[in-house]
Enzyme design. Structure first.
Site, PDB file in Angstrom:
ATOM      1  N   ALA A  32      -0.003   2.560  -1.959  1.00  0.00           N
ATOM      2  CA  ALA A  32      -0.496   2.791  -3.323  1.00  0.00           C
ATOM      3  C   ALA A  32      -2.128   2.854  -3.354  1.00  0.00           C
ATOM      4  CB  ALA A  32       0.252   1.659  -4.366  1.00  0.00           C
ATOM      5  N   ASN A  85     -12.349  -2.938  -1.802  1.00  0.00           N
ATOM      6  CA  ASN A  85     -12.456  -2.258  -3.336  1.00  0.00           C
ATOM      7  C   ASN A  85     -12.361  -3.207  -4.359  1.00  0.00           C
ATOM      8  OD1 ASN A  85      -9.761  -1.587  -4.873  1.00  0.00           O
ATOM      9  ND2 ASN A  85      -8.955  -2.065  -2.837  1.00  0.00           N
ATOM     10  N   ASN A 114       3.459  -4.202  -9.450  1.00  0.00           N
ATOM     11  CA  ASN A 114       2.251  -4.646  -9.010  1.00  0.00           C
ATOM     12  C   ASN A 114       1.686  -5.606  -9.596  1.00  0.00           C
ATOM     13  OD1 ASN A 114      -0.196  -5.022  -7.461  1.00  0.00           O
ATOM     14  ND2 ASN A 114      -0.964  -2.986  -7.992  1.00  0.00           N
ATOM     15  N   ASN A 122      -8.133  -7.175  -8.633  1.00  0.00           N
ATOM     16  CA  ASN A 122      -9.072  -6.643  -9.417  1.00  0.00           C
ATOM     17  C   ASN A 122      -8.791  -6.431 -10.961  1.00  0.00           C
ATOM     18  OD1 ASN A 122     -10.758  -6.217  -7.124  1.00  0.00           O
ATOM     19  ND2 ASN A 122      -9.619  -4.530  -6.409  1.00  0.00           N
ATOM     20  N   THR A 128       1.690  -6.269   2.398  1.00  0.00           N
ATOM     21  CA  THR A 128       0.894  -7.125   1.174  1.00  0.00           C
ATOM     22  C   THR A 128      -0.089  -6.160   0.664  1.00  0.00           C
ATOM     23  OG1 THR A 128      -0.900  -7.807   2.290  1.00  0.00           O
ATOM     24  CG2 THR A 128       0.950  -9.404   2.469  1.00  0.00           C
ATOM     25  N   ASN A 129      -0.388  -6.834  -0.430  1.00  0.00           N
ATOM     26  CA  ASN A 129      -1.790  -5.897  -1.051  1.00  0.00           C
ATOM     27  C   ASN A 129      -3.176  -6.543  -0.402  1.00  0.00           C
ATOM     28  OD1 ASN A 129      -3.392  -4.694  -3.051  1.00  0.00           O
ATOM     29  ND2 ASN A 129      -1.875  -4.880  -4.431  1.00  0.00           N
ATOM     30  N   THR A 130      -4.357  -6.249  -1.191  1.00  0.00           N
ATOM     31  CA  THR A 130      -5.355  -6.603  -0.184  1.00  0.00           C
ATOM     32  C   THR A 130      -5.713  -8.105  -0.531  1.00  0.00           C
ATOM     33  OG1 THR A 130      -6.546  -6.260  -2.389  1.00  0.00           O
ATOM     34  CG2 THR A 130      -6.566  -4.065  -0.614  1.00  0.00           C
ATOM     35  N   GLY A 146      -3.409  -2.888   7.443  1.00  0.00           N
ATOM     36  CA  GLY A 146      -3.966  -2.950   8.947  1.00  0.00           C
ATOM     37  C   GLY A 146      -3.251  -2.108   9.730  1.00  0.00           C
TER      38      GLY A 146
HETATM   39  C1  LIG Z   1      -9.207   1.783  -2.089  1.00  0.00           C
HETATM   40  C2  LIG Z   1      -8.222   1.078  -2.244  1.00  0.00           C
HETATM   41  C3  LIG Z   1      -7.402   1.242  -3.813  1.00  0.00           C
HETATM   42  C4  LIG Z   1      -5.900   0.527  -3.663  1.00  0.00           C
HETATM   43  N1  LIG Z   1      -5.589   0.862  -4.765  1.00  0.00           N
HETATM   44  C5  LIG Z   1      -4.075   0.088  -4.984  1.00  0.00           C
HETATM   45  C6  LIG Z   1      -3.274   0.307  -6.255  1.00  0.00           C
HETATM   46  O1  LIG Z   1      -4.038   0.888  -6.958  1.00  0.00           O
HETATM   47  N2  LIG Z   1      -2.254  -0.312  -6.133  1.00  0.00           N
HETATM   48  C7  LIG Z   1      -1.709  -1.274  -5.146  1.00  0.00           C
HETATM   49  O2  LIG Z   1      -0.702  -1.766  -5.250  1.00  0.00           O
HETATM   50  N3  LIG Z   1      -2.475  -1.203  -3.944  1.00  0.00           N
HETATM   51  C8  LIG Z   1      -3.658  -0.684  -3.903  1.00  0.00           C
HETATM   52  N4  LIG Z   1      -4.304  -0.699  -2.752  1.00  0.00           N
HETATM   53  C9  LIG Z   1      -3.780  -1.481  -1.593  1.00  0.00           C
HETATM   54  C10 LIG Z   1      -3.028  -0.701  -0.798  1.00  0.00           C
HETATM   55  O3  LIG Z   1      -1.915  -0.041  -1.209  1.00  0.00           O
HETATM   56  C11 LIG Z   1      -2.511  -1.737   0.610  1.00  0.00           C
HETATM   57  O4  LIG Z   1      -1.895  -2.674  -0.021  1.00  0.00           O
HETATM   58  C12 LIG Z   1      -3.812  -2.412   1.206  1.00  0.00           C
HETATM   59  O5  LIG Z   1      -5.016  -1.517   1.093  1.00  0.00           O
HETATM   60  C13 LIG Z   1      -3.457  -2.895   2.858  1.00  0.00           C
HETATM   61  O6  LIG Z   1      -3.098  -1.739   3.295  1.00  0.00           O
HETATM   62  P1  LIG Z   1      -4.396  -0.977   4.336  1.00  0.00           P
HETATM   63  O7  LIG Z   1      -4.919  -2.177   5.217  1.00  0.00           O
HETATM   64  O8  LIG Z   1      -3.474   0.012   5.345  1.00  0.00           O
HETATM   65  O9  LIG Z   1      -5.155  -0.476   3.558  1.00  0.00           O
HETATM   66  C14 LIG Z   1      -5.578  -0.176  -2.611  1.00  0.00           C
HETATM   67  C15 LIG Z   1      -6.236  -0.371  -1.373  1.00  0.00           C
HETATM   68  C16 LIG Z   1      -7.569   0.264  -1.250  1.00  0.00           C
HETATM   69  C17 LIG Z   1      -8.290   0.309   0.098  1.00  0.00           C
END
Ligand SMILES: Cc1cc2nc3c(=O)[nH]c(=O)nc-3n(C[C@H](O)[C@H](O)[C@H](O)COP(=O)(O)O)c2cc1C
Length: 352
Positions: free
Chosen positions: A60, A109, A173, A178, A243-245, A292
Site C-alpha cells: 500500500a 516518509n 490501516n 503519519n 508490518t507498516n513503517t 525490507g
Molecule cells: C512512500 C511510502 C508511502 C507509504 N504509504 C502507505 C500507505 O498509504 N498505507 C499503508 O498502509 N502503508 C504505506 N506505506 C508502507 C508500506 O506499504 C510498507 O508497509 C512499508 O514501506 C514496509 O515495506 P517496504 O520496506 O517494502 O517499503 C508506505 C511506504 C512508503 C515508503
C-alpha cells in the site's frame, strides 16, 4: 539494467516528483490489453477463495488513488494493494515529506495519506474495473485526518461502504505513523468498534463482504501483538499485514527527518513480528509479510517466518521495474532447491 543506469539520474530528483513522473508515464500502460500474470506453478497461492498467481504483491501507498489497477501485473506482481484511501479527500502533510536514505536502502516518509478520498477513488474503480483485473486487488483504508479518533469507526465504515464493492480484500490501516493518534487505534478497545462498524455495512445488491485484514505497526511490543492476534482470531479477521513503517531508526545515525522508515533496516523486526503472530495464532491467521524485501532471499525469509504472501514498496523503488519478477523467479528457484513443492509447504518452515 536500464533502470540501474538511470537510477543515479532519478535519485538526483526529489523522490515524490520521481514517483509522480513514474505514475504519469504508466498511465499510458494502463490502457493496454491485460498482461498475463507471472505464475510459475510452485508460486501459485489460493487464499480466501482468491487465486494469487504468485505471492509477491505491491504494498500500500504506491498507488494511493487506484490509478493503475491493470499495470501492476506487468512488473510481475501477483497482487496489488491500492490506497491508503480515506473517506475525505486530503492533501497530506507539507512537502518535502519523502526522503531517500540510499546508503541504507531505506526511505523515510511522512506523506500523511495524501489522497483523493473514497468517493473519487470508487468512481475511478467503477470505470476501470469494467475490465476485470488479472490479479487480486486489495484496498487499504485509513482514517481521515480531520476526523476525531472517537469518530474513527464511522469514518472507516464510510470508506469501506464505498470501496469494498471493488476490492478482493480490504485492509484496515491503523498503523501509519503519519496521522496523529492513528496507531492508538491498534488498541483492542479502539479496533473493536471499527471492525463492528465495518461488519455492519450493507454492501449494494447484497454483495458478500470481502476478506478483512488489519495492518500492524512494527513498533508494537510483543504483548500488544499477542493481544491483536487473539483479537483477530476472536473476531474472524481474515489476515494480518506485518508490518507498516517504523518510527524507530535501527542502525541509522544522524537522521533528523520524522516519519516512517521503510526498507532494509525494517526487515528484521518485520520478520520477528511475522514469526510472533504465526506462533501465537498457531498458524490460524494468514499473514502478509512486508518490510525490507529487495531480493528472493528476503521474500523467502518472510515466507519461512510465516508469511503466506509478501509485499514490497521500498525494494521496488530501489530495484526498479524488474524487481518483482526477479524476486518471484528467484523465490521459485529457492523453493525447488529447498525441496518444497509449493509456497504453501514453505510457509512457516523456520517458525518453530
Ligand atoms: C512512500 C511510502 C508511502 C507509504 N504509504 C502507505 C500507505 O498509504 N498505507 C499503508 O498502509 N502503508 C504505506 N506505506 C508502507 C508500506 O506499504 C510498507 O508497509 C512499508 O514501506 C514496509 O515495506 P517496504 O520496506 O517494502 O517499503 C508506505 C511506504 C512508503 C515508503
Amino acid at each position: 539494467m536500464l533502470y540501474r543506469a538511470l537510477r543515479p539520474l532519478l535519485f538526483g530528483i526529489d523522490p515524490e516528483r520521481v514517483h509522480e513522473i513514474a505514475m504519469s508515464a504508466l498511465a499510458a500502460v494502463e490502457a493496454l490489453p491485460p498482461a498475463t500474470p507471472f505464475s510459475p506453478t510452485p508460486l501459485v497461492r489460493n487464499l480466501w477463495g482468491l487465486h494469487f498467481p504468485n505471492p509477491i504483491g505491491l504494498a500500500a501507498g504506491f498507488d494511493k488513488n487506484a490509478r493503475l489497477p491493470h499495470v501492476w501485473p506487468r512488473f510481475g506482481f501477483g497482487f496489488a494493494e491500492l490506497g491508503t484511501v480515506t473517506a475525505l479527500p486530503q492533501p497530506g502533510n507539507p512537502k518535502p515529506r519523502l526522503f531517500r536514505l540510499a546508503e541504507h536502502h531505506a526511505l523515510i516518509n511522512r506523506l500523511g495519506f495524501n489522497n483523493e478520498g473514497a468517493n473519487a477513488v470508487a468512481r475511478r474503480l467503477a470505470q476501470s474495473l469494467r475490465r476485470p483485473a488479472t490479479v487480486p486487488l486489495g484496498i487499504n483504508i485509513g482514517k481521515s485526518a480531520v476526523v476525531d479518533l472517537a469518530d474513527a469507526a464511522e469514518d472507516y465504515a464510510s470508506s469501506y461502504r464505498q470501496l469494498a464493492p471493488f476490492a478482493d480484500y480490504v485492509t484496515v490501516n491503523v498503523s501509519s505513523p503519519n496521522t496523529k493518534g492513528l496507531r492508538d487505534l491498534q488498541a483492542v478497545e479502539s479496533l473493536s468498534p471499527i471492525v463492528g462498524a465495518i461488519r455492519g455495512v450493507e454492501l449494494p445488491q447484497g454483495r458478500a463482504h470481502p476478506p478483512l485484514l488489519i495492518k500492524l505497526a512494527p513498533d508494537l511490543d510483543d504483548g500488544a501483538l499477542r493481544e491483536l492476534a487473539d483479537f483477530a482470531l476472536e473476531r474472524d479477521i481474515d489476515g494480518l499485514i506485518a508490518t507498516n513503517t517504523t518510527i524507530g531508526r535501527p542502525g541509522i545515525v544522524n537522521q533528523t527527518e520524522t516519519g516512517g522508515l521503510s526498507g532494509r533496516p525494517l526487515a528484521q523486526r518485520s520478520n520477528e513480528v511475522i514469526r510472533l503472530l504465526r506462533r501465537h495464532s498457531d498458524a490460524r491467521i494468514p499473514i502478509v509479510g512486508v518490510g525490507g524485501v529487495f531480493d528472493p532471499d528476503d521474500a523467502f525469509a518472510k515466507i519461512q517466518a510465516g508469511a503466506d504472501l509478501v509485499q514490497m514498496y521500498t525494494g521496488f523503488v530501489y530495484g526498479g521495474p524488474s524487481a518483482p519478477r526477479r524476486v518471484a523467479t528467484g523465490l521459485a528457484r529457492r523453493l525447488e532447491a529447498g525441496g518444497f513443492a509449493s509456497i504453501a509447504d514453505a510457509v512457516g518452515s523456520t517458525c518453530g
